[in-house]
Write a protein that holds these residues in place. Structure first.
Motif, PDB file in Angstrom:
ATOM      1  N   THR A 160       5.289  -9.589   6.312  1.00 62.25           N
ATOM      2  CA  THR A 160       6.068  -8.410   5.951  1.00 62.25           C
ATOM      3  C   THR A 160       5.172  -7.427   5.203  1.00 62.25           C
ATOM      4  O   THR A 160       4.512  -7.809   4.236  1.00 62.25           O
ATOM      5  N   PRO A 161       5.152  -6.148   5.642  1.00 63.37           N
ATOM      6  CA  PRO A 161       4.315  -5.152   4.953  1.00 63.37           C
ATOM      7  C   PRO A 161       5.012  -4.578   3.722  1.00 63.37           C
ATOM      8  O   PRO A 161       6.238  -4.485   3.672  1.00 63.37           O
ATOM      9  N   ASP A 162       4.195  -4.223   2.729  1.00 61.30           N
ATOM     10  CA  ASP A 162       4.702  -3.565   1.524  1.00 61.30           C
ATOM     11  C   ASP A 162       3.734  -2.436   1.190  1.00 61.30           C
ATOM     12  O   ASP A 162       2.540  -2.678   1.008  1.00 61.30           O
ATOM     13  N   LEU A 163       4.245  -1.211   1.127  1.00 63.01           N
ATOM     14  CA  LEU A 163       3.410  -0.037   0.903  1.00 63.01           C
ATOM     15  C   LEU A 163       3.581   0.446  -0.540  1.00 63.01           C
ATOM     16  O   LEU A 163       4.683   0.794  -0.953  1.00 63.01           O
ATOM     17  N   LEU A 164       2.490   0.449  -1.299  1.00 60.02           N
ATOM     18  CA  LEU A 164       2.482   0.944  -2.669  1.00 60.02           C
ATOM     19  C   LEU A 164       1.665   2.226  -2.687  1.00 60.02           C
ATOM     20  O   LEU A 164       0.446   2.200  -2.572  1.00 60.02           O
ATOM     21  N   GLU A 165       2.363   3.359  -2.814  1.00 57.74           N
ATOM     22  CA  GLU A 165       1.687   4.644  -2.779  1.00 57.74           C
ATOM     23  C   GLU A 165       1.099   4.989  -4.146  1.00 57.74           C
ATOM     24  O   GLU A 165       1.743   4.794  -5.177  1.00 57.74           O
ATOM     25  N   ILE A 166      -0.120   5.485  -4.146  1.00 58.49           N
ATOM     26  CA  ILE A 166      -0.798   5.913  -5.368  1.00 58.49           C
ATOM     27  C   ILE A 166      -0.359   7.340  -5.679  1.00 58.49           C
ATOM     28  O   ILE A 166      -0.414   8.211  -4.816  1.00 58.49           O
ATOM     29  N   THR A 167       0.063   7.567  -6.930  1.00 58.86           N
ATOM     30  CA  THR A 167       0.556   8.869  -7.335  1.00 58.86           C
ATOM     31  C   THR A 167      -0.366   9.480  -8.394  1.00 58.86           C
ATOM     32  O   THR A 167      -1.196   8.792  -8.979  1.00 58.86           O
ATOM     33  N   TYR A 168      -0.186  10.767  -8.631  1.00 54.18           N
ATOM     34  CA  TYR A 168      -0.939  11.434  -9.699  1.00 54.18           C
ATOM     35  C   TYR A 168      -0.726  10.739 -11.038  1.00 54.18           C
ATOM     36  O   TYR A 168      -1.650  10.617 -11.844  1.00 54.18           O
ATOM     37  N   GLU A 169       0.506  10.301 -11.294  1.00 53.27           N
ATOM     38  CA  GLU A 169       0.828   9.635 -12.558  1.00 53.27           C
ATOM     39  C   GLU A 169      -0.017   8.383 -12.750  1.00 53.27           C
ATOM     40  O   GLU A 169      -0.439   8.067 -13.865  1.00 53.27           O
ATOM     41  N   MET A 170      -0.280   7.651 -11.679  1.00 54.40           N
ATOM     42  CA  MET A 170      -1.081   6.433 -11.771  1.00 54.40           C
ATOM     43  C   MET A 170      -2.532   6.737 -12.141  1.00 54.40           C
ATOM     44  O   MET A 170      -3.211   5.901 -12.733  1.00 54.40           O
ATOM     45  N   LEU A 171      -2.995   7.925 -11.808  1.00 52.43           N
ATOM     46  CA  LEU A 171      -4.376   8.286 -12.108  1.00 52.43           C
ATOM     47  C   LEU A 171      -4.623   8.408 -13.606  1.00 52.43           C
ATOM     48  O   LEU A 171      -5.761   8.287 -14.062  1.00 52.43           O
ATOM     49  N   SER A 172      -3.564   8.629 -14.375  1.00 50.44           N
ATOM     50  CA  SER A 172      -3.737   8.779 -15.818  1.00 50.44           C
ATOM     51  C   SER A 172      -3.408   7.499 -16.588  1.00 50.44           C
ATOM     52  O   SER A 172      -3.393   7.494 -17.806  1.00 50.44           O
ATOM     53  N   GLU A 173      -3.120   6.419 -15.865  1.00 47.40           N
ATOM     54  CA  GLU A 173      -2.800   5.129 -16.531  1.00 47.40           C
ATOM     55  C   GLU A 173      -4.028   4.563 -17.203  1.00 47.40           C
ATOM     56  O   GLU A 173      -5.131   4.694 -16.778  1.00 47.40           O
TER      57      GLU A 173
END
Length: 115
Positions: A102-115
């Protein structure tokens, strides 16, 4: 290595089912260094669609998803350039349930860039 190539085949089929007519593996084997090299240091696959744009993927098993997210975030400047260019960047992880994957897609967001 057989599981990895199997996941790559499943990934191509999955991306085409989402409406991406152009799908290409961008990870290459460097025989001199004896290691794999990803496009821009973190992209295993590119998928392109007139309707959906360009999707850059790091492909892995579900158990390695957080490590692959960290790998992408190690390239924050490159990821930001791709996001600003309208690309989507994501981790596509595969989880085995019984005999199927089963595939699971976790999209990278701008918010994650500042974590």
């Amino acid at each position: 290595m057989r599981v990895k190539s199997s996941l790559y085949a499943k990934t191509k089929d999955y991306l085409r089912s989402l409406g991406y007519p152009l799908v290409e593996k961008t990870e290459n084997w460097n025989s001199f260094a004896y290691r794999h090299k990803d496009l821009f240091g973190f992209i295993d696959f590119l998928a392109v669609s007139p309707e959906h744009g360009t999707l850059a993927l790091q492909v892995t098993s579900f158990s390695n998803r957080s490590a692959r997210k960290r790998k992408i975030l190690e390239h924050r400047e490159k990821v930001e350039i791709l996001l600003r260019a309208g690309w989507r960047v994501a981790v596509l992880s595969w989880k085995k349930k019984g005999k199927s994957w089963t595939p699971d897609l976790l999209e990278i967001t701008y918010e994650m860039l500042s974590e």
